[in-house]
Design a protein around this motif. Structure first.
Motif, PDB file in Angstrom:
ATOM      1  N   ALA A  12      52.727  49.998  52.675  1.00 21.90           N
ATOM      2  CA  ALA A  12      52.951  50.112  54.222  1.00 21.90           C
ATOM      3  C   ALA A  12      52.830  48.749  54.692  1.00 21.90           C
ATOM      4  CB  ALA A  12      52.501  51.145  54.885  1.00 21.90           C
ATOM      5  N   LEU A  13      51.556  47.925  54.014  1.00 23.20           N
ATOM      6  CA  LEU A  13      51.064  46.953  54.759  1.00 23.20           C
ATOM      7  C   LEU A  13      51.872  45.703  54.486  1.00 23.20           C
ATOM      8  CD1 LEU A  13      47.318  47.146  53.633  1.00 23.20           C
ATOM      9  CD2 LEU A  13      48.336  46.914  55.916  1.00 23.20           C
ATOM     10  N   ARG A  14      52.943  45.896  53.485  1.00 25.39           N
ATOM     11  CA  ARG A  14      53.962  44.837  52.946  1.00 25.39           C
ATOM     12  C   ARG A  14      55.248  44.757  53.707  1.00 25.39           C
ATOM     13  NH1 ARG A  14      51.922  46.383  47.900  1.00 25.39           N
ATOM     14  NH2 ARG A  14      53.964  47.463  47.440  1.00 25.39           N
ATOM     15  N   LEU A  15      55.603  46.072  54.422  1.00 21.20           N
ATOM     16  CA  LEU A  15      56.676  46.280  55.241  1.00 21.20           C
ATOM     17  C   LEU A  15      56.661  45.607  56.366  1.00 21.20           C
ATOM     18  CD1 LEU A  15      57.429  49.905  54.157  1.00 21.20           C
ATOM     19  CD2 LEU A  15      58.390  47.775  53.091  1.00 21.20           C
ATOM     20  N   ARG A  58      52.169  40.701  63.193  1.00 20.85           N
ATOM     21  CA  ARG A  58      52.037  41.453  64.312  1.00 20.85           C
ATOM     22  C   ARG A  58      50.520  42.457  64.046  1.00 20.85           C
ATOM     23  NH1 ARG A  58      56.841  45.606  66.408  1.00 20.85           N
ATOM     24  NH2 ARG A  58      57.848  43.497  66.221  1.00 20.85           N
ATOM     25  N   LEU A  59      50.183  42.737  65.255  1.00 25.74           N
ATOM     26  CA  LEU A  59      48.994  43.558  65.200  1.00 25.74           C
ATOM     27  C   LEU A  59      49.300  44.977  64.564  1.00 25.74           C
ATOM     28  CD1 LEU A  59      46.077  44.208  66.001  1.00 25.74           C
ATOM     29  CD2 LEU A  59      46.894  45.102  68.086  1.00 25.74           C
ATOM     30  N   THR A  60      48.480  45.180  63.497  1.00 29.57           N
ATOM     31  CA  THR A  60      48.975  46.347  62.770  1.00 29.57           C
ATOM     32  C   THR A  60      47.640  47.309  62.943  1.00 29.57           C
ATOM     33  OG1 THR A  60      50.152  45.214  61.043  1.00 29.57           O
ATOM     34  CG2 THR A  60      49.088  47.277  60.204  1.00 29.57           C
ATOM     35  N   VAL A  61      48.062  48.681  63.273  1.00 33.15           N
ATOM     36  CA  VAL A  61      46.769  49.573  63.527  1.00 33.15           C
ATOM     37  C   VAL A  61      47.332  50.671  62.455  1.00 33.15           C
ATOM     38  CG1 VAL A  61      45.930  51.031  65.064  1.00 33.15           C
ATOM     39  CG2 VAL A  61      46.778  49.125  65.953  1.00 33.15           C
ATOM     40  N   ILE A  62      46.231  51.144  61.563  1.00 33.92           N
ATOM     41  CA  ILE A  62      46.384  52.313  60.553  1.00 33.92           C
ATOM     42  C   ILE A  62      45.652  53.287  61.355  1.00 33.92           C
ATOM     43  CG2 ILE A  62      45.869  53.017  58.298  1.00 33.92           C
ATOM     44  CD1 ILE A  62      45.408  50.224  57.394  1.00 33.92           C
ATOM     45  N   ALA A  63      46.262  54.634  61.415  1.00 39.35           N
ATOM     46  CA  ALA A  63      45.697  55.592  62.188  1.00 39.35           C
ATOM     47  C   ALA A  63      46.327  57.041  61.971  1.00 39.35           C
ATOM     48  CB  ALA A  63      45.858  55.327  63.791  1.00 39.35           C
ATOM     49  N   GLY A  64      45.589  58.121  62.503  1.00 38.12           N
ATOM     50  CA  GLY A  64      46.124  59.495  62.371  1.00 38.12           C
ATOM     51  C   GLY A  64      45.264  60.408  61.490  1.00 38.12           C
ATOM     52  N   SER A  65      44.319  59.640  60.877  1.00 41.20           N
ATOM     53  CA  SER A  65      43.554  60.728  60.140  1.00 41.20           C
ATOM     54  C   SER A  65      42.164  60.113  59.624  1.00 41.20           C
ATOM     55  CB  SER A  65      44.101  61.350  58.927  1.00 41.20           C
ATOM     56  OG  SER A  65      43.491  62.097  58.131  1.00 41.20           O
ATOM     57  N   LEU A  66      40.902  60.635  59.459  1.00 33.97           N
ATOM     58  CA  LEU A  66      39.719  60.164  58.931  1.00 33.97           C
ATOM     59  C   LEU A  66      40.062  60.175  57.496  1.00 33.97           C
ATOM     60  CD1 LEU A  66      36.958  61.658  61.309  1.00 33.97           C
ATOM     61  CD2 LEU A  66      37.501  59.110  60.822  1.00 33.97           C
ATOM     62  N   TYR A  67      40.832  61.212  56.866  1.00 31.89           N
ATOM     63  CA  TYR A  67      40.959  61.188  55.529  1.00 31.89           C
ATOM     64  C   TYR A  67      41.768  59.887  55.221  1.00 31.89           C
ATOM     65  CZ  TYR A  67      39.269  65.565  55.824  1.00 31.89           C
ATOM     66  OH  TYR A  67      38.576  67.098  55.969  1.00 31.89           O
ATOM     67  N   TRP A  88      52.391  50.133  63.524  1.00 32.53           N
ATOM     68  CA  TRP A  88      51.976  51.262  63.219  1.00 32.53           C
ATOM     69  C   TRP A  88      51.981  51.703  61.614  1.00 32.53           C
ATOM     70  CZ3 TRP A  88      48.202  53.101  66.580  1.00 32.53           C
ATOM     71  CH2 TRP A  88      48.320  52.959  67.852  1.00 32.53           C
ATOM     72  N   ILE A  89      50.801  52.227  61.295  1.00 28.80           N
ATOM     73  CA  ILE A  89      51.010  52.862  59.794  1.00 28.80           C
ATOM     74  C   ILE A  89      50.243  54.073  59.980  1.00 28.80           C
ATOM     75  CG2 ILE A  89      50.060  52.565  57.546  1.00 28.80           C
ATOM     76  CD1 ILE A  89      50.402  49.679  57.632  1.00 28.80           C
ATOM     77  N   VAL A  90      50.811  55.187  59.901  1.00 25.59           N
ATOM     78  CA  VAL A  90      50.454  56.406  60.299  1.00 25.59           C
ATOM     79  C   VAL A  90      50.375  57.701  59.310  1.00 25.59           C
ATOM     80  CG1 VAL A  90      50.372  58.204  61.952  1.00 25.59           C
ATOM     81  CG2 VAL A  90      50.548  56.106  62.792  1.00 25.59           C
ATOM     82  N   GLY A  91      49.436  58.498  58.972  1.00 28.98           N
ATOM     83  CA  GLY A  91      49.434  59.495  58.174  1.00 28.98           C
ATOM     84  C   GLY A  91      48.470  60.436  58.876  1.00 28.98           C
ATOM     85  N   ILE A  92      49.211  61.832  58.831  1.00 24.04           N
ATOM     86  CA  ILE A  92      48.774  62.863  59.700  1.00 24.04           C
ATOM     87  C   ILE A  92      48.672  63.999  58.885  1.00 24.04           C
ATOM     88  CG2 ILE A  92      48.881  64.283  61.930  1.00 24.04           C
ATOM     89  CD1 ILE A  92      50.449  61.994  63.075  1.00 24.04           C
ATOM     90  N   LEU A  93      47.567  64.621  58.741  1.00 24.56           N
ATOM     91  CA  LEU A  93      47.297  66.044  58.270  1.00 24.56           C
ATOM     92  C   LEU A  93      48.220  67.041  58.596  1.00 24.56           C
ATOM     93  CD1 LEU A  93      43.416  66.399  57.947  1.00 24.56           C
ATOM     94  CD2 LEU A  93      44.884  65.741  56.093  1.00 24.56           C
ATOM     95  N   GLU A  94      48.662  67.836  57.785  1.00 29.08           N
ATOM     96  CA  GLU A  94      49.423  69.135  58.160  1.00 29.08           C
ATOM     97  C   GLU A  94      49.103  69.953  59.032  1.00 29.08           C
ATOM     98  OE1 GLU A  94      50.254  72.029  54.999  1.00 29.08           O
ATOM     99  OE2 GLU A  94      52.383  70.973  54.838  1.00 29.08           O
ATOM    100  N   SER A  95      47.801  69.995  59.194  1.00 27.31           N
ATOM    101  CA  SER A  95      47.240  71.033  59.985  1.00 27.31           C
ATOM    102  C   SER A  95      47.274  70.457  61.427  1.00 27.31           C
ATOM    103  CB  SER A  95      45.841  71.307  59.692  1.00 27.31           C
ATOM    104  OG  SER A  95      45.012  70.205  59.687  1.00 27.31           O
ATOM    105  N   ARG A 101      44.382  40.696  62.430  1.00 25.96           N
ATOM    106  CA  ARG A 101      45.387  41.305  62.883  1.00 25.96           C
ATOM    107  C   ARG A 101      45.508  42.794  62.284  1.00 25.96           C
ATOM    108  NH1 ARG A 101      47.161  36.333  61.884  1.00 25.96           N
ATOM    109  NH2 ARG A 101      47.927  35.126  63.501  1.00 25.96           N
ATOM    110  N   LEU A 102      44.326  43.602  61.853  1.00 26.64           N
ATOM    111  CA  LEU A 102      44.461  44.646  61.280  1.00 26.64           C
ATOM    112  C   LEU A 102      43.285  45.632  61.784  1.00 26.64           C
ATOM    113  CD1 LEU A 102      45.882  46.464  59.264  1.00 26.64           C
ATOM    114  CD2 LEU A 102      44.442  45.807  57.554  1.00 26.64           C
ATOM    115  N   LEU A 103      43.653  46.809  62.393  1.00 23.39           N
ATOM    116  CA  LEU A 103      42.947  47.689  63.018  1.00 23.39           C
ATOM    117  C   LEU A 103      42.757  48.961  62.376  1.00 23.39           C
ATOM    118  CD1 LEU A 103      40.631  47.885  65.476  1.00 23.39           C
ATOM    119  CD2 LEU A 103      42.204  48.903  66.587  1.00 23.39           C
ATOM    120  N   LEU A 104      41.663  49.602  62.102  1.00 26.08           N
ATOM    121  CA  LEU A 104      41.692  51.011  61.386  1.00 26.08           C
ATOM    122  C   LEU A 104      40.800  52.105  62.464  1.00 26.08           C
ATOM    123  CD1 LEU A 104      42.005  53.005  58.706  1.00 26.08           C
ATOM    124  CD2 LEU A 104      39.579  52.023  58.245  1.00 26.08           C
TER     125      LEU A 104
END
Length: 413
Positions: free
Chosen positions: A381-384, A389-398, A320-327, A290-293
């Motif tokens: 975030a994973l604990r929240l 539910r299907l969880t997707v971590i996305a938004g940045s290769l970093y 969704w668990i999302v982090g996005i670079l400022e740029s 249930r976890l996709l990156l």
């Protein structure tokens, strides 16, 4: 100082596009880039996957093959690859020491070489020292003024896609960005190009005509079975997930077709073996049932990720668990990813300038999501929320790299 420490230290010099410094540096090093043939790959999205496919196919065909890509996920060694193995710590340290010495003898008027210029020179030096026959080289940013744009000419030029990304450096229209990508074209060197928007294709075609460059248009493959595709009579297994790989694999196959015409025999057995062996972490990567990156970091990448999820789980709401670079254009990324009924946790990206989680959470709220939170990091975030539910971590290769670095430890909890 370790290789990673030295390269991290160079980050303070920032991004300064231009070819004068890298050409002077390579000259001091004895022009290592002329000792091997290169396939030069530019594009907004897809170029990493295309480079992975091509390098494994060329290796399977019997060529001593190098690959240079960016960014890395876990450590700097991942950027420099020969014959299935990343550069060793010792070899990377030695190459960087040689490049550092050469850089110290450059005219001060050129300014300090950037981090990317230093690691690019180290990669080319390592390829020369290792008697690489052909290298698959990914453009770092844009193309025309990128430090990799030093091959006169390469075996083939490749453009995988043109989208709105890095607009501050490359321009705010598809036409402007296409002109930068087309800057890798060389007279007499064939171009392989995925289908582009009319605006971008017009720019690329005009540049190709001016240089008398033939264009091979790589029409997408078609899916023929789960995990299998066919392109011009060649049936093969698709090792990477997502509909985008129908295009990326076709672009790699069209490039192989061009390389055959340039004197590099590549048979279908090598093609199939190359696909079978291809791995490319951080892209639609399953970490659990249930976890996709995924590293989706711009609008086009986010659209493709959402389409993949809608096809795979058409009625599922996503956590969704999302982090996005400022740029990056966070609004565009979130608009593409989020749907009513999804839940959202915003996180910072470790050791990078990223949009504050509170800012991302507010953006998600304005898009109609009701279950929104922010966390200090992805492990929290994973604990929240609903862990079933299907969880997707996305938004940045970093962010993807940070997750993969911590994942073994998190699994032991």
């Amino acid at each position: 100082m370790t290789a990673g420490g030295y390269l991290d230290h160079l980050q303070k010099f920032g991004v300064h596009l231009g070819l004068e410094r890298i050409r002077a540096l390579l000259k001091r090093l004895g022009e290592p880039q002329v000792t091997f043939q290169a396939v030069h790959v530019a594009g907004t999205n897809g170029k990493g996957s295309v480079c992975a496919y091509l390098s494994h196919i060329l290796q399977a065909a019997g060529y001593r093959t190098g690959r240079y890509t960016s960014p890395h996920l876990l450590d700097w060694n991942e950027r420099i690859w020969i014959g299935g193995a990343f550069i060793s710590d010792g070899a990377l340290q030695a190459c960087l020491a040689t490049v550092k010495t050469a850089a110290e003898h450059l005219p001060k008027s050129l300014g300090e070489p950037t981090q990317f210029e230093i690691v690019t020179a180290a990669a080319f030096l390592y390829f020369a020292q290792s008697a690489v026959e052909v290298a698959v080289v990914e453009v770092g940013l844009g193309g025309r003024l990128d430090a990799t744009n030093v091959f006169e000419p390469p075996l083939a030029s490749v453009i995988t896609s043109v989208g709105l990304d890095h607009c501050e450096q490359l321009g705010s229209t598809l036409a402007a960005i296409a002109a930068e990508k087309a800057g890798i074209l060389r007279s007499g060197c064939p171009l392989v190009c995925a289908p582009l928007s009319p605006e971008a294709m017009q720019v690329v075609t005009k540049k190709a005509l001016a240089l008398d460059v033939g264009i091979t248009l790589a029409e997408p493959a078609r899916a023929v079975a789960p995990g299998e595709a066919q392109w011009q009579g060649i049936r093969y297994r698709l090792p990477l997930a997502g509909g985008v790989q129908l295009q990326n694999s076709a672009t790699a196959l069209a490039t192989c077709q061009v390389l055959r015409g340039r004197g590099l025999p590549i048979d279908e057995t090598s093609i199939r073996a190359g696909f079978e062996n291809t791995v490319w972490p951080g892209r639609y990567q399953r970490l659990g049932e249930r976890l996709l990156l995924d590293g989706a970091h711009n609008e086009d990448g986010a659209v493709a990720l959402r389409a993949y999820l809608d096809c795979l789980h058409p009625k599922a709401s996503i956590r969704w668990i999302v982090g996005i670079l400022e740029s990056k254009d966070a609004q565009a990324v979130l608009r593409a990813l989020l749907r009513p009924g999804d839940t959202f946790v915003a996180v910072p990206i470790p050791d990078a300038r990223s949009h504050p989680p509170e800012t991302l959470a507010f953006m998600a709220q304005t898009m109609g999501l009701s279950s929104i939170a922010s966390a200090s990091g992805f492990s929290e975030a994973l604990r929240l929320g609903d862990t079933e539910r299907l969880t997707v971590i996305a938004g940045s290769l970093y962010l993807a790299g940070a997750v993969l670095r911590e994942w073994p430890r998190l699994q032991k909890r």
